[in-house]
Design a protein around this motif. Structure first.
Motif, PDB file in Angstrom:
ATOM      1  N   SER A   1      32.807  31.727  75.179  1.00 35.96           N
ATOM      2  CA  SER A   1      33.799  31.399  74.154  1.00 35.96           C
ATOM      3  C   SER A   1      33.347  31.924  72.799  1.00 35.96           C
ATOM      4  N   MET A   2      34.189  31.715  71.796  1.00 37.83           N
ATOM      5  CA  MET A   2      33.912  32.286  70.477  1.00 37.83           C
ATOM      6  C   MET A   2      32.671  31.689  69.835  1.00 37.83           C
ATOM      7  N   ILE A   3      32.221  30.522  70.305  1.00 34.66           N
ATOM      8  CA  ILE A   3      31.002  29.938  69.754  1.00 34.66           C
ATOM      9  C   ILE A   3      29.793  30.803  70.083  1.00 34.66           C
ATOM     10  N   ASN A   4      29.907  31.629  71.116  1.00 32.54           N
ATOM     11  CA  ASN A   4      28.834  32.527  71.542  1.00 32.54           C
ATOM     12  C   ASN A   4      29.140  33.981  71.186  1.00 32.54           C
ATOM     13  N   MET A   5      29.891  34.193  70.107  1.00 32.29           N
ATOM     14  CA  MET A   5      30.274  35.542  69.695  1.00 32.29           C
ATOM     15  C   MET A   5      29.984  35.755  68.216  1.00 32.29           C
ATOM     16  N   ASP A   6      29.924  37.028  67.833  1.00 30.44           N
ATOM     17  CA  ASP A   6      29.850  37.426  66.430  1.00 30.44           C
ATOM     18  C   ASP A   6      31.152  38.110  66.052  1.00 30.44           C
ATOM     19  N   ASP A   7      31.355  38.287  64.749  1.00 29.85           N
ATOM     20  CA  ASP A   7      32.489  39.079  64.285  1.00 29.85           C
ATOM     21  C   ASP A   7      32.264  40.543  64.679  1.00 29.85           C
ATOM     22  N   PRO A   8      33.330  41.302  64.933  1.00 28.21           N
ATOM     23  CA  PRO A   8      34.746  40.963  64.700  1.00 28.21           C
ATOM     24  C   PRO A   8      35.418  40.222  65.861  1.00 28.21           C
ATOM     25  N   ARG A   9      34.752  40.171  67.037  1.00 26.01           N
ATOM     26  CA  ARG A   9      35.395  39.514  68.175  1.00 26.01           C
ATOM     27  C   ARG A   9      35.577  38.017  67.905  1.00 26.01           C
ATOM     28  N   HIS A  10      34.567  37.394  67.310  1.00 25.35           N
ATOM     29  CA  HIS A  10      34.678  35.974  66.983  1.00 25.35           C
ATOM     30  C   HIS A  10      35.853  35.728  66.056  1.00 25.35           C
ATOM     31  N   ALA A  11      35.969  36.553  65.012  1.00 25.66           N
ATOM     32  CA  ALA A  11      37.040  36.367  64.029  1.00 25.66           C
ATOM     33  C   ALA A  11      38.412  36.531  64.674  1.00 25.66           C
ATOM     34  N   ARG A  12      38.524  37.458  65.618  1.00 25.04           N
ATOM     35  CA  ARG A  12      39.802  37.680  66.293  1.00 25.04           C
ATOM     36  C   ARG A  12      40.235  36.429  67.049  1.00 25.04           C
ATOM     37  N   LEU A  13      39.331  35.878  67.844  1.00 26.70           N
ATOM     38  CA  LEU A  13      39.686  34.695  68.622  1.00 26.70           C
ATOM     39  C   LEU A  13      39.946  33.492  67.726  1.00 26.70           C
ATOM     40  N   ARG A  14      39.123  33.318  66.739  1.00 29.06           N
ATOM     41  CA  ARG A  14      39.304  32.169  65.848  1.00 29.06           C
ATOM     42  C   ARG A  14      40.626  32.264  65.103  1.00 29.06           C
ATOM     43  N   ARG A  15      41.015  33.477  64.739  1.00 23.44           N
ATOM     44  CA  ARG A  15      42.290  33.673  64.042  1.00 23.44           C
ATOM     45  C   ARG A  15      43.456  33.249  64.923  1.00 23.44           C
ATOM     46  N   ILE A  16      43.365  33.520  66.210  1.00 17.62           N
ATOM     47  CA  ILE A  16      44.460  33.183  67.123  1.00 17.62           C
ATOM     48  C   ILE A  16      44.566  31.678  67.336  1.00 17.62           C
ATOM     49  N   VAL A  17      43.408  31.021  67.532  1.00 17.99           N
ATOM     50  CA  VAL A  17      43.455  29.596  67.896  1.00 17.99           C
ATOM     51  C   VAL A  17      43.430  28.649  66.710  1.00 17.99           C
ATOM     52  N   SER A  18      43.048  29.141  65.528  1.00 18.50           N
ATOM     53  CA  SER A  18      42.825  28.232  64.401  1.00 18.50           C
ATOM     54  C   SER A  18      44.102  27.587  63.883  1.00 18.50           C
ATOM     55  N   ARG A  19      45.264  28.202  64.167  1.00 16.28           N
ATOM     56  CA  ARG A  19      46.507  27.628  63.654  1.00 16.28           C
ATOM     57  C   ARG A  19      46.790  26.238  64.220  1.00 16.28           C
TER      58      ARG A  19
END
Length: 413
Positions: free
Chosen positions: A93-111
């Motif tokens: 999951s995004m907790i085990n990622m760095d940007d830019p992949r982390h930022a992409r996933l967080r952007r989708i789910v953060s809403r």
């Protein structure tokens, strides 16, 4: 230099009484330089080069603010060892990622986790908490507070958000227990060799559950979070089914287990500090924000996160070399005497309270912090109003280095 007679990588350290854990971290914080430990020995991955234990508040803040130096994606953030590749399918999951992949996933789910969105769930949280206390009163004193109260609210809210049917609540609860059960014999069946198979099987079952739901919601959308995520198109980006499955595992683990442990620790803190209970009862609504932050600080449900250094970097007088590992011990930082006066004291009026119970500042700060605060607030508001004398007995603690968990807690009222 203090010669250490304990090892943070030794599983037995995490089974010691909490006072011994506190004293060990006090000694680590008193050192001029961070202590270095060998990595745990496991049979499913080679032993790595070791790690520095970050136990000071200032070190954890700086490492958290520099994710380009302290990487989450190099072998994973939630384990000290570098996890084998097969784990990524379920726990990548995004907790085990760095940007830019982390930022992409967080952007989708953060809403789904903005304060505005959490406000929409408030009525559901209130109703669920009231029903939980109804059932507690029916069950009577002597019941297990974790199963009867603490675990039920976050589990219901997370499952309802995702659109998981009530018949599957126990399924989700049991699998999340296995994932965070560490080496606790209750969840390994007493056979350490079965830790990895059980963990992977629990991850696969949770992922299959949400992927089946997502496939259906793609054709029959509703107003739940699964429908929003599977059909989300933010700047042309969508979640894959694998990403959705990993996110769901993160959600039920981080959003369910950690909040239930904070609620459980909250009852223990109120039981052991009757003066603070009396203070909170004087103004249940007004003192709730401070009380919740103090519960999270002292409870520190997540003990640590790991990072790998991407380049040579000097921090607070120590030079960290490229490829070295650091482990950020939040539990220890939340008791740093240079930041918190009388840190072992439970003080619901403590202000400021810059704890790192939701992680340090930066891109990996807990996405669900608003929801967790809301759930803890509502649960204790309902308890203090209707069962003001409730107390918790001696906790049955989880045998885990990662989660500061309580498995069972007998309550009386």
């Amino acid at each position: 230099m203090d010669v250490l007679d304990f090892d943070l990588s030794d599983r037995e350290f995490w089974a010691k009484p909490m006072v011994e854990r506190r004293d060990a971290f006090d000694r680590l914080r008193a050192r001029d330089t961070p202590a270095f430990f060998a990595e745990p020995v496991v049979d499913f991955a080679p032993q790595g080069p070791g790690y520095y234990a970050l136990v000071k508040h200032a070190d954890i803040l700086e490492a958290s603010r520099n994710p380009e130096v302290f990487s989450s994606g190099s072998g994973g953030a939630t384990n000290i060892i570098d996890m084998p590749g097969e784990f990524a399918e379920y726990f990548g999951s995004m907790i085990n990622m760095d940007d830019p992949r982390h930022a992409r996933l967080r952007r989708i789910v953060s809403r789904a986790f903005t304060p505005k969105m959490i406000k929409q769930f408030e009525a559901d949280v209130n109703t669920a908490a009231a029903k939980i206390v109804d059932d507690l009163l029916d069950a009577g004193p002597g019941c297990d507070f974790v199963a009867q109260v603490a675990a039920r609210l976050p589990l219901k809210i997370i499952c309802d958000m995702m659109g998981i049917a009530e018949r599957d609540y126990q399924f989700v609860y049991d699998r999340s227990n296995v994932i965070l059960g560490g080496f606790d014999p209750e969840y390994t069946g007493g056979d350490v060799s079965q830790v990895v198979p059980r963990l992977l099987n629990a991850g696969a079952e949770l992922q299959q559950l949400v992927q089946d739901l997502a496939s259906y919601r793609a054709e029959h959308p509703t107003n739940d979070l699964t429908s929003s995520l599977v059909n989300a198109n933010i700047d042309g980006e969508r979640l894959t089914l694998q990403e959705l499955g990993s996110f769901f595992i993160l959600l039920v683990v981080a959003g369910n287990e950690t909040t239930r442990n904070a609620i459980s620790y909250g009852l223990r803190l109120l039981t052991n500090n009757p003066d603070q209970r009396a203070l909170w009862l004087e103004d249940i609504e007004g003192r709730a924000p401070g009380a919740v932050e103090e519960i999270v600080r002292l409870g520190s449900p997540v003990n640590f996160m790991r990072r790998k250094v991407t380049r040579d970097f000097e921090m607070n007088g120590h030079l960290y070399r490229e490829e070295e590992k650091v482990v950020m011990f939040y539990w220890a930082a939340n008791r740093d005497r240079s930041v918190f006066e009388d840190p072992d004291r439970f003080d619901i009026t403590r202000s400021p309270n810059p704890h790192v119970g939701f992680g340090g500042p930066g891109p990996h700060f807990c996405l669900g912090a608003h929801l967790a605060r809301r759930e803890i607030t509502v649960m204790f508001r309902e308890l203090l109003r209707r069962v003001p004398g409730i107390e918790g007995g001696k906790p049955d603690r989880l045998y885990s280095s990662f989660i500061n968990g309580i498995k069972r807690l007998e309550c009386t009222f």
